[in-house]
Design an enzyme around this catalytic site. Structure first.
Site, mmCIF file in Angstrom:
data_model
loop_
_atom_site.group_PDB
_atom_site.id
_atom_site.type_symbol
_atom_site.label_atom_id
_atom_site.label_comp_id
_atom_site.label_asym_id
_atom_site.label_seq_id
_atom_site.Cartn_x
_atom_site.Cartn_y
_atom_site.Cartn_z
ATOM 1 N N ASN A 164 1.014 11.641 -0.979
ATOM 2 C CA ASN A 164 0.840 10.259 -0.541
ATOM 3 C C ASN A 164 0.576 10.341 0.964
ATOM 4 O OD1 ASN A 164 0.981 7.591 0.119
ATOM 5 N ND2 ASN A 164 2.991 7.231 -0.797
ATOM 6 N N ARG A 197 -2.188 9.583 -4.219
ATOM 7 C CA ARG A 197 -2.144 8.127 -4.225
ATOM 8 C C ARG A 197 -3.300 7.617 -3.361
ATOM 9 N NH1 ARG A 197 2.693 4.226 -2.082
ATOM 10 N NH2 ARG A 197 1.834 2.357 -2.995
ATOM 11 N N HIS A 247 0.312 -2.054 -5.500
ATOM 12 C CA HIS A 247 1.561 -1.575 -6.140
ATOM 13 C C HIS A 247 1.350 -1.339 -7.633
ATOM 14 C CE1 HIS A 247 4.050 -3.928 -2.924
ATOM 15 N NE2 HIS A 247 3.994 -2.639 -2.590
ATOM 16 N N HIS A 267 8.114 -6.213 -7.699
ATOM 17 C CA HIS A 267 8.297 -5.027 -6.857
ATOM 18 C C HIS A 267 8.667 -5.539 -5.468
ATOM 19 C CE1 HIS A 267 7.333 -0.904 -5.313
ATOM 20 N NE2 HIS A 267 7.309 -1.619 -4.206
ATOM 21 N N GLY A 301 10.057 -4.499 -1.941
ATOM 22 C CA GLY A 301 10.426 -3.494 -0.939
ATOM 23 C C GLY A 301 9.978 -4.026 0.408
ATOM 24 N N GLY A 352 6.975 -3.870 1.421
ATOM 25 C CA GLY A 352 5.852 -4.631 0.872
ATOM 26 C C GLY A 352 6.303 -5.123 -0.494
ATOM 27 N N GLY A 379 13.096 -1.183 -3.337
ATOM 28 C CA GLY A 379 14.391 -1.085 -2.642
ATOM 29 C C GLY A 379 15.247 -2.336 -2.789
ATOM 30 N N GLY A 390 14.635 -4.993 -5.015
ATOM 31 C CA GLY A 390 14.777 -5.349 -6.430
ATOM 32 C C GLY A 390 15.796 -4.481 -7.148
ATOM 33 N N GLU A 391 15.830 -3.194 -6.781
ATOM 34 C CA GLU A 391 16.742 -2.270 -7.465
ATOM 35 C C GLU A 391 18.179 -2.396 -6.982
ATOM 36 O OE1 GLU A 391 15.044 1.646 -6.832
ATOM 37 O OE2 GLU A 391 13.105 0.892 -7.485
ATOM 38 N N GLU A 396 6.905 5.928 -8.209
ATOM 39 C CA GLU A 396 5.445 5.980 -8.111
ATOM 40 C C GLU A 396 4.935 7.422 -8.153
ATOM 41 O OE1 GLU A 396 6.127 3.227 -4.907
ATOM 42 O OE2 GLU A 396 4.249 2.215 -5.384
#
Ligand code: ADP
Length: 396
Positions: free
Chosen positions: A7, A90, A179, A207, A209, A211, A329, A331-332, A383
């Site tokens: 990445n 990526r 994403h 998602h 984070g 972003g 980050g 959401g989890e 990812e």
């Protein structure tokens, strides 16, 4: 087979080496501040850690550093580079051409270059990474995985902007969405956890984070997403404004703001950072809000409200929704934020179980109440693994 995933950003190169199909991680690392005197490199393997600080003048020097770490006789993960069976990259923007991951060749490189203008910060370093990796790894097959590809299924009704058609046909201005590797990964994982076929479920994936984006998924395919031509549209993010009245831009332009300063304002100085005037980080803002900082509290409220609005909109788009998924980050891990987002959505059939919500921090599972019509999941994203899977599938 060993699959290496890259990445590549403008000054950083992240990498992860997987054993496939077992999906175990053999090494992971990061080279930061490439192009600087104080660059640093880090790699972790089951055998130990390597941490280095030294000047790295350019991308080739960064890649040479990764090579030396991977081949390190004590703490490395490879004896020779040719142990790597395939490499996945990526790539942020695939434009309209790429609806899935692609084998990399000279023509594909030109395709990535063709959309430089649509992702000026991301695609150029992504391509430099690919070129450097092809140079270093020779004939080892390489695959490009696009953040936009999963959203290729979005219908024209959702991807066109209401501006004259020529801006779409000539300048390719449309919604692309980002994403994609993450939305697809958590959607597939959720279908698996529900014991359902991946193309049989309707989902809303959040998602969240630095972003953030939300995607509406019908029968396993993305049908709308909150990010647009660029990652600036949609949700409030760490430093990005997300949706705003385009009239604000003309107004500021007439007040003397030029394109560069507007770009910086809306991408780097807005969002949670701009609203709170102190931080782009949800954890920091939660502590500040708890200590009485009203700007931090307002920033979090606006962040949550925008997500709630998109979830409501996508319930309307999908009509039937099997599950809402939280990843990234925030959401989890952000149980408080999840509760804030889903507050008072019971009429839509969305009811959180507070205890399950609080016990799912960074772990996958269901967090809805027993009388919630729509299931609610926490699913950690991965990812790099999504890229490794695609790369393995296409090269093995
Ligand atoms: P990136 O988009 O840079 O990969 P991440 O997915 O790592 O970002 O998300 C970073 C965000 O996750 C930060 O706002 C951080 O505060 C938030 N976060 C991490 N842990 C928690 C937590 N326990 N509670 C709330 N937010 C969290």
């Amino acid at each position: 087979m060993k699959v290496l995933v890259f990445n590549c950003g403008s000054s950083s190169i992240k990498f992860k080496l997987f054993a496939m199909p077992e999906e175990s991680v053999l090494a992971e690392g990061l080279v930061q501040r490439v192009g600087n005197l104080d660059a640093s490199a880090f790699m972790k393997t089951p055998g130990g850690k390597i941490e280095l600080e030294q000047a790295l003048e350019d991308y080739p020097a960064g890649f040479a550093m990764i090579k030396s770490m991977l081949l390190d006789p004590d703490k490395g993960a490879l004896k020779v580079l040719s142990e790597v069976g395939a490499i996945g990259h990526r790539v942020v923007h695939g434009g309209e051409s790429f609806s899935g991951s692609m084998h990399i060749d000279d023509q594909l490189e030109r395709g990535i270059e063709a959309v430089f203008e649509l992702a000026p910060l991301h695609n150029p370093p992504n391509l430099t990474g690919i070129q450097e990796s092809r140079h270093m790894f020779g004939d080892i097959p390489q695959v490009a995985c696009f953040d936009t590809a999963f959203h290729h299924s979005i219908p024209e009704t959702a991807y066109r902007y209401a501006i004259p058609e020529s801006f779409y046909t000539d300048l390719h201005i449309r919604r692309y969405g980002f994403h994609g590797m993450s939305h697809q990964f958590v959607a597939r994982k959720t279908a698996e956890m529900m014991g359902k076929y991946k193309y049989s479920v309707n989902l809303i994936t959040c998602h969240l984070g630095n972003g953030s984006s939300v995607t509406a998924i019908r029968e396993g395919h993305s049908v709308d997403t909150s990010m647009g031509l660029t990652p600036l549209e949609g949700l409030v993010m760490g430093t990005r404004s997300g949706d705003l009245d385009p009239g604000i831009i003309f107004y500021l332009h007439r007040k003397g703001y030029d394109t560069e300063s507007l770009d910086t304002l809306l991408n780097k100085k807005s969002g949670l950072l701009g609203l709170s005037n102190s931080s782009n980080d949800v954890r920091d803002l939660e502590s500040k809000a708890a200590a009485g900082d009203s700007k931090a509290a307002l920033a979090l409220d606006i962040f949550a409200y925008r997500i709630k609005k998109y979830i409501g909109a996508y319930v309307a788009v999908l009509n039937h929704v099997d599950a809402i998924i939280f990843t990234g980050g925030i959401g989890e891990n952000g149980a408080t934020m999840r509760a804030r987002i889903l507050e008072e959505m019971n009429e839509l059939g969305i009811i959180l179980d507070q205890e399950k919500n609080e016990s799912h921090i960074g772990i996958a599972g269901e967090i809805q109440a027993s009388d919630s019509r729509i299931k609610i999941f926490v699913v950690p994203t991965n990812e790099e693994l999504a890229i490794a899977r695609d790369t393995y599938r296409m090269t093995s």
